[in-house]
Design a protein around this motif. Structure first.
Motif, PDB file in Angstrom:
ATOM      1  N   ASN A   1      35.706  31.106  23.917  1.00  0.00           N
ATOM      2  CA  ASN A   1      37.122  31.281  23.566  1.00  0.00           C
ATOM      3  C   ASN A   1      37.828  29.942  23.398  1.00  0.00           C
ATOM      4  O   ASN A   1      38.585  29.731  22.438  1.00  0.00           O
ATOM      5  N   VAL A   2      37.574  29.040  24.346  1.00  0.00           N
ATOM      6  CA  VAL A   2      38.219  27.728  24.289  1.00  0.00           C
ATOM      7  C   VAL A   2      37.727  26.937  23.082  1.00  0.00           C
ATOM      8  O   VAL A   2      38.524  26.330  22.358  1.00  0.00           O
ATOM      9  N   PHE A   3      36.424  26.957  22.842  1.00  0.00           N
ATOM     10  CA  PHE A   3      35.892  26.177  21.723  1.00  0.00           C
ATOM     11  C   PHE A   3      36.352  26.740  20.387  1.00  0.00           C
ATOM     12  O   PHE A   3      36.670  25.972  19.461  1.00  0.00           O
ATOM     13  N   ASN A   4      36.368  28.054  20.262  1.00  0.00           N
ATOM     14  CA  ASN A   4      36.853  28.658  19.017  1.00  0.00           C
ATOM     15  C   ASN A   4      38.311  28.301  18.765  1.00  0.00           C
ATOM     16  O   ASN A   4      38.709  27.999  17.627  1.00  0.00           O
ATOM     17  N   HIS A   5      39.113  28.335  19.824  1.00  0.00           N
ATOM     18  CA  HIS A   5      40.520  27.934  19.719  1.00  0.00           C
ATOM     19  C   HIS A   5      40.621  26.479  19.272  1.00  0.00           C
ATOM     20  O   HIS A   5      41.391  26.130  18.359  1.00  0.00           O
TER      21      HIS A   5
ATOM     22  N   TYR B   1      49.313  20.520  19.441  1.00  0.00           N
ATOM     23  CA  TYR B   1      50.287  21.520  19.916  1.00  0.00           C
ATOM     24  C   TYR B   1      51.088  22.078  18.743  1.00  0.00           C
ATOM     25  O   TYR B   1      51.265  23.296  18.616  1.00  0.00           O
ATOM     26  N   SER B   2      51.570  21.216  17.879  1.00  0.00           N
ATOM     27  CA  SER B   2      52.374  21.644  16.729  1.00  0.00           C
ATOM     28  C   SER B   2      51.544  22.474  15.762  1.00  0.00           C
ATOM     29  O   SER B   2      52.004  23.500  15.251  1.00  0.00           O
ATOM     30  N   ALA B   3      50.292  22.037  15.504  1.00  0.00           N
ATOM     31  CA  ALA B   3      49.421  22.769  14.589  1.00  0.00           C
ATOM     32  C   ALA B   3      49.106  24.151  15.126  1.00  0.00           C
ATOM     33  O   ALA B   3      49.022  25.124  14.362  1.00  0.00           O
ATOM     34  N   ASP B   4      48.948  24.259  16.442  1.00  0.00           N
ATOM     35  CA  ASP B   4      48.636  25.535  17.057  1.00  0.00           C
ATOM     36  C   ASP B   4      49.756  26.552  16.839  1.00  0.00           C
ATOM     37  O   ASP B   4      49.525  27.762  16.817  1.00  0.00           O
TER      38      ASP B   4
ATOM     39  N   ILE C   1      38.489  16.184  16.929  1.00  0.00           N
ATOM     40  CA  ILE C   1      38.041  17.391  17.617  1.00  0.00           C
ATOM     41  C   ILE C   1      38.117  17.208  19.131  1.00  0.00           C
ATOM     42  O   ILE C   1      38.308  18.170  19.881  1.00  0.00           O
ATOM     43  N   THR C   2      37.986  15.962  19.608  1.00  0.00           N
ATOM     44  CA  THR C   2      38.091  15.730  21.045  1.00  0.00           C
ATOM     45  C   THR C   2      39.509  16.002  21.548  1.00  0.00           C
ATOM     46  O   THR C   2      39.692  16.557  22.636  1.00  0.00           O
ATOM     47  N   TYR C   3      40.500  15.617  20.750  1.00  0.00           N
ATOM     48  CA  TYR C   3      41.886  15.898  21.128  1.00  0.00           C
ATOM     49  C   TYR C   3      42.155  17.399  21.094  1.00  0.00           C
ATOM     50  O   TYR C   3      42.840  17.940  21.974  1.00  0.00           O
ATOM     51  N   SER C   4      41.597  18.069  20.100  1.00  0.00           N
ATOM     52  CA  SER C   4      41.792  19.515  19.975  1.00  0.00           C
ATOM     53  C   SER C   4      41.155  20.255  21.138  1.00  0.00           C
ATOM     54  O   SER C   4      41.716  21.223  21.659  1.00  0.00           O
ATOM     55  N   VAL C   5      39.977  19.794  21.568  1.00  0.00           N
ATOM     56  CA  VAL C   5      39.297  20.431  22.705  1.00  0.00           C
ATOM     57  C   VAL C   5      40.093  20.228  23.990  1.00  0.00           C
ATOM     58  O   VAL C   5      40.257  21.163  24.783  1.00  0.00           O
TER      59      VAL C   5
ATOM     60  N   ALA D   1      43.013  22.523  23.900  1.00  0.00           N
ATOM     61  CA  ALA D   1      42.603  23.919  24.092  1.00  0.00           C
ATOM     62  C   ALA D   1      42.253  24.197  25.551  1.00  0.00           C
ATOM     63  O   ALA D   1      42.556  25.279  26.072  1.00  0.00           O
ATOM     64  N   ILE D   2      41.611  23.238  26.208  1.00  0.00           N
ATOM     65  CA  ILE D   2      41.290  23.400  27.634  1.00  0.00           C
ATOM     66  C   ILE D   2      42.569  23.533  28.443  1.00  0.00           C
ATOM     67  O   ILE D   2      42.710  24.439  29.285  1.00  0.00           O
ATOM     68  N   TYR D   3      43.508  22.635  28.182  1.00  0.00           N
ATOM     69  CA  TYR D   3      44.766  22.672  28.932  1.00  0.00           C
ATOM     70  C   TYR D   3      45.513  23.979  28.709  1.00  0.00           C
ATOM     71  O   TYR D   3      45.984  24.606  29.669  1.00  0.00           O
ATOM     72  N   SER D   4      45.617  24.405  27.455  1.00  0.00           N
ATOM     73  CA  SER D   4      46.374  25.613  27.149  1.00  0.00           C
ATOM     74  C   SER D   4      45.688  26.860  27.693  1.00  0.00           C
ATOM     75  O   SER D   4      46.344  27.878  27.924  1.00  0.00           O
ATOM     76  N   ALA D   5      44.364  26.792  27.889  1.00  0.00           N
ATOM     77  CA  ALA D   5      43.646  27.930  28.466  1.00  0.00           C
ATOM     78  C   ALA D   5      43.846  28.015  29.977  1.00  0.00           C
ATOM     79  O   ALA D   5      43.751  29.099  30.558  1.00  0.00           O
ATOM     80  N   ILE D   6      44.129  26.875  30.597  1.00  0.00           N
ATOM     81  CA  ILE D   6      44.301  26.844  32.055  1.00  0.00           C
ATOM     82  C   ILE D   6      45.748  27.089  32.461  1.00  0.00           C
ATOM     83  O   ILE D   6      46.041  27.896  33.349  1.00  0.00           O
ATOM     84  N   LEU D   7      46.666  26.378  31.796  1.00  0.00           N
ATOM     85  CA  LEU D   7      48.076  26.448  32.142  1.00  0.00           C
ATOM     86  C   LEU D   7      48.885  26.972  30.966  1.00  0.00           C
ATOM     87  O   LEU D   7      48.629  26.608  29.817  1.00  0.00           O
ATOM     88  N   ASN D   8      49.853  27.783  31.247  1.00  0.00           N
ATOM     89  CA  ASN D   8      50.681  28.385  30.202  1.00  0.00           C
ATOM     90  C   ASN D   8      51.718  27.379  29.712  1.00  0.00           C
ATOM     91  O   ASN D   8      52.566  26.940  30.480  1.00  0.00           O
TER      92      ASN D   8
END
Length: 262
Positions: free
Chosen positions: A22-26, A110-113, A233-237, A240-247
């Motif tokens: 889920n995190v990697f796909n995001h 964050y903006s792209a998401d 891609i490292t910044y995106s990962v 994604a990790i942060y957004s998956a852990i904290l809202n």
């Protein structure tokens, strides 16, 4: 809404779940939105940095000394503890100066998401924000710690252990910058919180960062210039990790990001 520190206190007690796919796909979907733009920015500034670095080198040593023999002499020169310390200190300050630049790429993710507009100024927005000091301090502390450990192990000739410890420091502090800009934490709290969060799911996070690193390296293997388009891609990962852990979808979190340049 719970503050970031309150959420982290809950995580200390209850932990959290983190699904690799889920995190990697995001992260990958988000990467596709920023890859071209972020890559072009990295390419331009990498070229500028090379010319600037070359100009400084030529001004200090003289262009006539920049040859194969001079490079070999530098490689064969015996390094002392003072040289290693100065080298580590210089690298720490460079990392600290460029930490807002890294934060800018995370803000771009964050903006792209959220399908919000971003541009070149997004990358530099944290140099003029209230977060600059905390970003600088956090990066300086992390880099100095890693550098001092590196100096110590190099002096006793245990390079492999030095490399492993440096990698572990990078992994366990990988959420420091997003915790500052998204979680509104100070440098010390962000470093401690990053260590807590990563320690709850170290293997999944290490695997995600490893895959991101391999993804970045593909650009270097295929075409040296292509690496600037795979590094994002490292910044995106990390985002994604942060957004998956904290809202970070709550209104006041978005407001704090939107006003970071005030």
């Amino acid at each position: 809404m719970k503050s970031t520190l309150d959420q982290i206190e809950d995580i200390k007690i209850n932990g959290y779940s983190l699904d690799f796919s889920n995190v990697f796909n995001h992260a990958f979907e988000n990467y596709k939105k920023i890859a071209l733009y972020a890559g072009l920015i990295l390419l331009v500034f990498s070229i500028l940095a090379i010319f600037l670095g070359g100009g400084i080198f030529a001004a200090i040593f003289g262009i006539q000394y920049f040859n194969e023999d001079f490079i070999k002499s530098l490689q064969n020169e015996q390094t002392t503890s003072s040289v290693l310390a100065i080298y580590s200190l210089a690298l720490a300050f460079i990392a600290a100066i460029f930490s807002p630049f890294t934060a800018g790429f995370l803000k771009m993710a964050y903006s792209a998401d959220r399908d919000e507009e971003f541009n070149v100024s997004t990358i530099f927005s944290y140099y003029t924000s209230r977060y600059f000091g905390q970003l600088f301090i956090a990066a300086l502390l992390i880099s100095l710690t890693s550098g001092l450990i590196s100096v110590a192990f190099n002096l006793v000739g245990i390079i492999l252990v030095d490399t492993i410890i440096a990698l572990l420091i990078n992994v366990f502090t990988c959420l420091t910058i997003p915790l500052i800009i998204f979680g509104n934490l100070n440098a010390i709290d962000a470093i401690k919180s990053s260590i807590i969060l990563v320690s709850k799911q170290p293997f999944v996070i290490i695997l995600l960062l490893f895959v991101a690193g391999v993804g970045s390296a593909i650009g270097f293997i295929g075409c040296c210039i292509g690496i600037v388009f795979t590094i994002p891609i490292t910044y995106s990962v990390k985002y994604a990790i942060y957004s998956a852990i904290l809202n970070i979808d709550e209104d006041d979190s978005i407001d704090s990001i939107g006003s970071d340049s005030e």
